[in-house]
Design a protein around this motif. Structure first.
Motif, PDB file in Angstrom:
ATOM      1  N   UNK A  50       5.672  -4.440   5.604  1.00  0.00           N
ATOM      2  CA  UNK A  50       6.244  -3.894   6.834  1.00  0.00           C
ATOM      3  C   UNK A  50       6.261  -4.929   7.949  1.00  0.00           C
ATOM      4  N   UNK A  51       5.152  -5.610   8.142  1.00  0.00           N
ATOM      5  CA  UNK A  51       5.083  -6.617   9.207  1.00  0.00           C
ATOM      6  C   UNK A  51       5.974  -7.812   8.896  1.00  0.00           C
ATOM      7  N   UNK A  52       6.187  -8.077   7.614  1.00  0.00           N
ATOM      8  CA  UNK A  52       7.133  -9.129   7.246  1.00  0.00           C
ATOM      9  C   UNK A  52       8.519  -8.828   7.774  1.00  0.00           C
ATOM     10  N   UNK A  53       8.927  -7.562   7.629  1.00  0.00           N
ATOM     11  CA  UNK A  53      10.245  -7.150   8.135  1.00  0.00           C
ATOM     12  C   UNK A  53      10.259  -7.080   9.652  1.00  0.00           C
ATOM     13  N   UNK A  59      12.649  -9.797   4.309  1.00  0.00           N
ATOM     14  CA  UNK A  59      12.797  -8.557   3.538  1.00  0.00           C
ATOM     15  C   UNK A  59      11.685  -8.406   2.501  1.00  0.00           C
ATOM     16  N   UNK A  60      11.352  -7.153   2.188  1.00  0.00           N
ATOM     17  CA  UNK A  60      10.289  -6.900   1.230  1.00  0.00           C
ATOM     18  C   UNK A  60      10.539  -5.671   0.376  1.00  0.00           C
ATOM     19  N   UNK A  61       9.933  -5.680  -0.804  1.00  0.00           N
ATOM     20  CA  UNK A  61      10.047  -4.577  -1.757  1.00  0.00           C
ATOM     21  C   UNK A  61       8.678  -3.931  -1.946  1.00  0.00           C
ATOM     22  N   UNK A  87      14.480   0.215   5.898  1.00  0.00           N
ATOM     23  CA  UNK A  87      15.259   0.475   4.682  1.00  0.00           C
ATOM     24  C   UNK A  87      16.748   0.528   5.032  1.00  0.00           C
ATOM     25  N   UNK A  88      17.067   1.225   6.112  1.00  0.00           N
ATOM     26  CA  UNK A  88      18.467   1.349   6.529  1.00  0.00           C
ATOM     27  C   UNK A  88      19.056   0.007   6.948  1.00  0.00           C
ATOM     28  N   UNK A  89      18.197  -0.896   7.426  1.00  0.00           N
ATOM     29  CA  UNK A  89      18.659  -2.230   7.821  1.00  0.00           C
ATOM     30  C   UNK A  89      18.692  -3.203   6.646  1.00  0.00           C
ATOM     31  N   UNK A  90      18.270  -2.739   5.476  1.00  0.00           N
ATOM     32  CA  UNK A  90      18.268  -3.598   4.294  1.00  0.00           C
ATOM     33  C   UNK A  90      17.130  -4.602   4.268  1.00  0.00           C
ATOM     34  N   UNK A 132      18.036  -7.195  -2.110  1.00  0.00           N
ATOM     35  CA  UNK A 132      17.832  -7.362  -0.663  1.00  0.00           C
ATOM     36  C   UNK A 132      17.349  -8.773  -0.316  1.00  0.00           C
ATOM     37  N   UNK A 133      17.373  -9.666  -1.321  1.00  0.00           N
ATOM     38  CA  UNK A 133      16.902 -11.040  -1.118  1.00  0.00           C
ATOM     39  C   UNK A 133      15.474 -11.036  -0.567  1.00  0.00           C
ATOM     40  N   UNK A 134      14.625 -10.274  -1.231  1.00  0.00           N
ATOM     41  CA  UNK A 134      13.247 -10.091  -0.760  1.00  0.00           C
ATOM     42  C   UNK A 134      12.444 -11.384  -0.793  1.00  0.00           C
ATOM     43  N   UNK A 135      11.559 -11.509   0.176  1.00  0.00           N
ATOM     44  CA  UNK A 135      10.607 -12.613   0.240  1.00  0.00           C
ATOM     45  C   UNK A 135       9.182 -12.143  -0.046  1.00  0.00           C
ATOM     46  N   UNK A 136       8.979 -10.820   0.095  1.00  0.00           N
ATOM     47  CA  UNK A 136       7.653 -10.224  -0.087  1.00  0.00           C
ATOM     48  C   UNK A 136       7.765  -9.028  -1.027  1.00  0.00           C
ATOM     49  N   UNK A 137       6.709  -8.834  -1.828  1.00  0.00           N
ATOM     50  CA  UNK A 137       6.656  -7.702  -2.750  1.00  0.00           C
ATOM     51  C   UNK A 137       5.237  -7.152  -2.754  1.00  0.00           C
ATOM     52  N   UNK A 138       5.103  -5.825  -2.806  1.00  0.00           N
ATOM     53  CA  UNK A 138       3.812  -5.215  -3.094  1.00  0.00           C
ATOM     54  C   UNK A 138       4.007  -4.247  -4.251  1.00  0.00           C
ATOM     55  N   UNK A 139       3.103  -4.311  -5.229  1.00  0.00           N
ATOM     56  CA  UNK A 139       3.129  -3.391  -6.367  1.00  0.00           C
ATOM     57  C   UNK A 139       1.803  -2.637  -6.380  1.00  0.00           C
ATOM     58  N   UNK A 140       1.882  -1.327  -6.179  1.00  0.00           N
ATOM     59  CA  UNK A 140       0.707  -0.472  -6.043  1.00  0.00           C
ATOM     60  C   UNK A 140       0.762   0.609  -7.125  1.00  0.00           C
ATOM     61  N   UNK A 141       0.083   0.429  -8.251  1.00  0.00           N
ATOM     62  CA  UNK A 141      -0.995  -0.508  -8.523  1.00  0.00           C
ATOM     63  C   UNK A 141      -0.910  -0.966  -9.976  1.00  0.00           C
ATOM     64  N   UNK A 142      -1.764  -1.956 -10.338  1.00  0.00           N
ATOM     65  CA  UNK A 142      -1.784  -2.477 -11.707  1.00  0.00           C
ATOM     66  C   UNK A 142      -2.155  -1.392 -12.729  1.00  0.00           C
ATOM     67  N   UNK A 143      -3.219  -0.605 -12.511  1.00  0.00           N
ATOM     68  CA  UNK A 143      -3.526   0.447 -13.494  1.00  0.00           C
ATOM     69  C   UNK A 143      -2.363   1.411 -13.709  1.00  0.00           C
TER      70      UNK A 143
END
Length: 249
Positions: A50-53, A59-61, A87-90, A132-143
């Protein structure tokens, strides 16, 4: 005289944290954020995107495998974070990885199908990042990745392949996982996550004056000089805040 090598840094968006890691995460790296239930791992990861955007126009996923996207948006509003706006701003894309599993309809733009195998999962994440040409990603969670794909026995291979794809795309990624007993050095659910990631951050609780206090410990961060001390942090009305000059437990 040789010029010192300066590693490009990505600002975490978490007040106080960058002071502990030479100005931010190494660009294009994968960071594991681990800890017991209730220590703020999801908030930490969402804040990073969020702060990245909001602050850095990056952009982030967000891949949510534990909560529906609609629930996540509602919870994050308690911090004043309007995910829908970006999200609306891409600038932010949320991948709903829950609805199809529990058999609920989803109106989201990005939805993981219930029947995806490992290859399908990896391709889908790749497609959304590129969309969205993302620069940041968070995946929640590994399990949740392992359980969803019914591949717990092959989680190391899956994480290695996922990490390779993320590195090739050049995104800076946060993976969250559960730490059953970090005080006994059990840092992750499967015992392999910390070896795949290039950085490991532990969020945990300690009892102090008959009260539970949160602390952060940077266990590993490649290409970064960092302390191995424990620093206090809080989850405030504006998200996670680290106190690098605070009392060290």
């Amino acid at each position: 005289m040789m010029t010192p090598y300066n590693v490009p840094r990505v600002k975490s968006g978490i007040p106080g944290l960058d002071d502990l890691i030479q100005g931010g995460f190494p660009e294009g790296t994968t960071i594991l954020v681990t800890g017991p239930t209730g220590t703020g791992k999801t908030t930490f990861g969402i804040q990073f995107v969020y702060k990245g955007a909001e602050l850095y126009n990056e952009p982030g996923v967000i891949v949510t495998l534990e909560e529906r996207a609609s629930d996540l948006r509602r919870e994050m509003r308690s911090f004043g974070w309007d995910l829908r706006k970006y999200e609306e701003e891409g600038k932010i894309a949320i991948v709903d990885g829950v609805s199809s599993v529990v058999g609920l309809p989803s109106e989201e733009k990005f939805v993981l199908e219930d029947s995806l195998n490992v290859e399908g999962f990896l391709r889908y994440i790749y497609r959304v990042v590129k969309a969205i040409n993302a620069k940041r990603v968070v995946i929640d969670s590994v399990p949740s990745i392992a359980i969803r794909l019914r591949e717990e026995k092959n989680i190391r291979e899956i994480l290695l392949r996922l990490n390779t794809i993320l590195l090739e795309m050049g995104v800076t990624t946060i993976l969250t996982t559960e730490a059953e007993d970090p005080k006994r050095d059990k840092l992750s659910r499967y015992g392999v996550e910390e070896f795949v990631a290039r950085g490991v951050i532990l969020l945990d609780l300690v009892e102090k004056d008959v009260e539970l206090k949160r602390y952060i410990l940077i266990r590993k961060m490649r290409e970064t000089k960092h302390s191995m001390k424990k620093y206090p942090f809080e989850i405030t009305e504006e998200g996670v805040v680290v106190y690098p000059s605070g009392e060290i437990y």
